[in-house]
Enzyme design. Structure first.
Site, PDB file in Angstrom:
ATOM      1  CB  CYS A 218      83.544  -5.373  30.120  1.00 51.98           C
ATOM      2  SG  CYS A 218      82.321  -4.348  29.276  1.00 51.98           S
TER       3      CYS A 218
ATOM      4  CB  SER B 192     115.227  -8.774  28.128  1.00 50.94           C
ATOM      5  OG  SER B 192     113.942  -8.207  28.097  1.00 50.94           O
TER       6      SER B 192
ATOM      7  CG  HIS C 166     103.128  -6.929  31.527  1.00 51.64           C
ATOM      8  ND1 HIS C 166     104.335  -7.302  30.986  1.00 51.64           N
ATOM      9  CD2 HIS C 166     103.337  -5.709  32.083  1.00 51.64           C
ATOM     10  CE1 HIS C 166     105.235  -6.343  31.201  1.00 51.64           C
ATOM     11  NE2 HIS C 166     104.652  -5.367  31.870  1.00 51.64           N
TER      12      HIS C 166
ATOM     13  CG  ASN D   6     118.512 -14.048  31.366  1.00 50.91           C
ATOM     14  OD1 ASN D   6     118.778 -14.501  30.266  1.00 50.91           O
ATOM     15  ND2 ASN D   6     117.507 -13.215  31.580  1.00 50.91           N
TER      16      ASN D   6
ATOM     17  CG  ASN E 224     106.126 -14.607  32.222  1.00 53.54           C
ATOM     18  OD1 ASN E 224     106.720 -13.724  31.619  1.00 53.54           O
ATOM     19  ND2 ASN E 224     106.742 -15.636  32.763  1.00 53.54           N
ATOM     20  CB  VAL E 225      99.934 -12.458  29.919  1.00 50.29           C
ATOM     21  CG1 VAL E 225     100.353 -11.018  30.181  1.00 50.29           C
ATOM     22  CG2 VAL E 225     100.361 -12.893  28.513  1.00 50.29           C
ATOM     23  CG  ASP E 226     102.954 -17.960  30.970  1.00 54.12           C
ATOM     24  OD1 ASP E 226     102.696 -17.979  32.188  1.00 54.12           O
ATOM     25  OD2 ASP E 226     104.121 -17.969  30.523  1.00 54.12           O
TER      26      ASP E 226
HETATM   27  P1  OAD Z   1     112.029 -11.041  26.905  1.00 53.05           P
HETATM   28  O1  OAD Z   1     111.659 -11.900  25.758  1.00 53.05           O
HETATM   29  O2  OAD Z   1     112.358  -9.626  26.659  1.00 53.05           O
HETATM   30  O3  OAD Z   1     113.278 -11.690  27.643  1.00 53.05           O
HETATM   31  C1  OAD Z   1     113.325 -13.040  27.951  1.00 53.05           C
HETATM   32  C2  OAD Z   1     114.591 -13.298  28.740  1.00 53.05           C
HETATM   33  O4  OAD Z   1     114.618 -14.657  29.109  1.00 53.05           O
HETATM   34  C3  OAD Z   1     115.891 -13.008  27.977  1.00 53.05           C
HETATM   35  O5  OAD Z   1     116.743 -12.253  28.791  1.00 53.05           O
HETATM   36  C4  OAD Z   1     116.467 -14.415  27.725  1.00 53.05           C
HETATM   37  O6  OAD Z   1     117.882 -14.407  27.759  1.00 53.05           O
HETATM   38  C5  OAD Z   1     115.917 -15.182  28.901  1.00 53.05           C
HETATM   39  N1  OAD Z   1     115.743 -16.625  28.715  1.00 53.05           N
HETATM   40  C6  OAD Z   1     115.314 -17.295  27.629  1.00 53.05           C
HETATM   41  N2  OAD Z   1     115.195 -18.600  27.872  1.00 53.05           N
HETATM   42  C7  OAD Z   1     115.555 -18.783  29.161  1.00 53.05           C
HETATM   43  C8  OAD Z   1     115.616 -19.902  30.027  1.00 53.05           C
HETATM   44  N3  OAD Z   1     115.278 -21.125  29.615  1.00 53.05           N
HETATM   45  N4  OAD Z   1     116.023 -19.709  31.308  1.00 53.05           N
HETATM   46  C9  OAD Z   1     116.382 -18.478  31.738  1.00 53.05           C
HETATM   47  N5  OAD Z   1     116.331 -17.386  30.972  1.00 53.05           N
HETATM   48  C10 OAD Z   1     115.912 -17.522  29.709  1.00 53.05           C
HETATM   49  O7  OAD Z   1     110.861 -11.211  27.976  1.00 53.05           O
HETATM   50  P2  OAD Z   1     110.482 -10.271  29.214  1.00 53.05           P
HETATM   51  O8  OAD Z   1     111.690  -9.681  29.842  1.00 53.05           O
HETATM   52  O9  OAD Z   1     109.567 -11.042  30.054  1.00 53.05           O
HETATM   53  O10 OAD Z   1     105.034  -7.351  27.731  1.00 53.05           O
HETATM   54  O11 OAD Z   1     109.693  -9.134  28.462  1.00 53.05           O
HETATM   55  C11 OAD Z   1     109.034  -8.142  29.200  1.00 53.05           C
HETATM   56  C12 OAD Z   1     107.753  -7.769  28.535  1.00 53.05           C
HETATM   57  O12 OAD Z   1     108.005  -7.387  27.181  1.00 53.05           O
HETATM   58  C13 OAD Z   1     106.732  -8.889  28.404  1.00 53.05           C
HETATM   59  O13 OAD Z   1     105.980  -9.088  29.567  1.00 53.05           O
HETATM   60  C14 OAD Z   1     105.876  -8.421  27.286  1.00 53.05           C
HETATM   61  C15 OAD Z   1     106.939  -7.909  26.345  1.00 53.05           C
HETATM   62  O14 OAD Z   1     106.523  -6.954  25.469  1.00 53.05           O
HETATM   63  C16 OAD Z   1     103.702  -7.394  27.488  1.00 53.05           C
HETATM   64  O15 OAD Z   1     103.158  -8.330  26.955  1.00 53.05           O
HETATM   65  C17 OAD Z   1     102.962  -6.184  27.927  1.00 53.05           C
END
Ligand code: OAD
Length: 254
Positions: free
Chosen positions: A126, A188, A118, A212, A101-103
């Site tokens: 810069c 995911s 990330h 998840n 996460n970048v938040d």
């Molecule tokens: P995703 O959006 O791919 O996946 C989010 C996951 O969170 C899914 O598996 C959902 O089922 C789960 N989820 C949603 N709400 C939830 C909750 N309340 N409790 C538990 N699980 C929940 O996000 P990431 O896996 O983080 O990259 O994605 C990886 C990267 O892809 C990100 O960091 C970003 C994106 O492109 C960059 O920005 C470089």
């Protein structure tokens, strides 16, 4: 959480523990995820703004998209899942928090050392000299913001196709490979190299627990998958873990 008693793990501060988080841990704070139900791309404004963002990433269009995201996150607060990880950091002697996460919500919740794979949307970089600067205020008066050297800054966020910071990646791979217990929360598991980290831990004998809302690409591989919301499951898991330690510490016969 009865499964905790069946785990071949003693609840002990000397366990080497890693938590890898993804967008799902911030979902209940109101930060949209990237894929599937509730994703950022369901929002028309996000789609329109993202179309104008692009290389070389220090453009006005890129910053308009990021300022929209930063404004949204600015209004969000850490949820009950984040402080459970802060408690773990204080409890375990060897604890690594890796996030995609970048938040910045882990930092806002009080986590001290976060291996942000990330980058961080509250920082800018810069493109000329690589210097990273804090950019905590939103909205920014004039876009794009400029570095003191006169170059337009870019968000300090890894874009698709770009390589990760090698030091942060190395540290994450290091803690993953020596973990006894690995928690994988709200991701995911489709973006590499983060998705490989729980698999490395598994190969080295760790117990891997997934938290998840849905089944993921990692679910078939992990030791246990806890299905539900991170803000609910993580604090419950942590409470059960500490209760197990208390039971294990009780002298025989009590
Ligand atoms: P995703 O959006 O791919 O996946 C989010 C996951 O969170 C899914 O598996 C959902 O089922 C789960 N989820 C949603 N709400 C939830 C909750 N309340 N409790 C538990 N699980 C929940 O996000 P990431 O896996 O983080 O990259 O994605 C990886 C990267 O892809 C990100 O960091 C970003 C994106 O492109 C960059 O920005 C470089």
């Amino acid at each position: 959480m009865e499964f905790i008693d069946r785990l071949a793990l003693v609840s002990d501060p000397r366990l080497r523990v890693v938590a890898l988080t993804g967008a799902g841990i911030s979902a209940e704070s109101g930060v949209p995820i990237f894929r599937g139900r509730g994703s950022m791309w369901e929002n028309e404004k996000a789609r329109t703004l993202a179309r104008k963002a692009g290389p070389p990433w220090n453009t006005k269009g890129t910053w308009e998209f990021y300022e929209w995201r930063r404004g949204l996150v600015h209004r969000c607060k850490p949820n009950a899942g984040h402080p459970a990880l802060v408690d773990m950091e204080h409890y375990f002697q060897d604890f690594g928090l890796i996030t995609q996460n970048v938040d910045g919500l882990h930092g806002r919740a009080g986590s001290g050392r976060v291996l942000e794979q990330h980058g961080n949307m509250w920082k800018a970089r810069c493109p000329r000299d690589g210097e990273i600067v804090d950019l905590p205020e939103t909205p920014i008066g004039r876009l794009p913001p400029y570095h003191s050297c006169g170059t337009a800054l870019r968000p300090h966020v890894v874009q698709f196709g770009e390589s990760l910071d090698q030091g942060t990646l190395k540290a994450a791979l290091g803690v993953s490979s020596r973990a006894n217990l690995f928690l994988v929360v709200g991701t995911s598991g489709v973006v590499s190299p983060a998705s490989q980290m729980p698999l490395i831990a598994l190969k080295n004998g760790a117990t891997v627990i997934e938290v998840n809302r849905d089944a993921t690409a990692l679910t078939p591989h992990v030791t246990i998958s806890l299905r539900g919301m991170a803000a609910e499951i993580l604090p419950r898991f942590w409470k059960a873990f500490l209760a197990k330690e208390a039971r294990e510490l009780k002298p025989e016969g009590e």
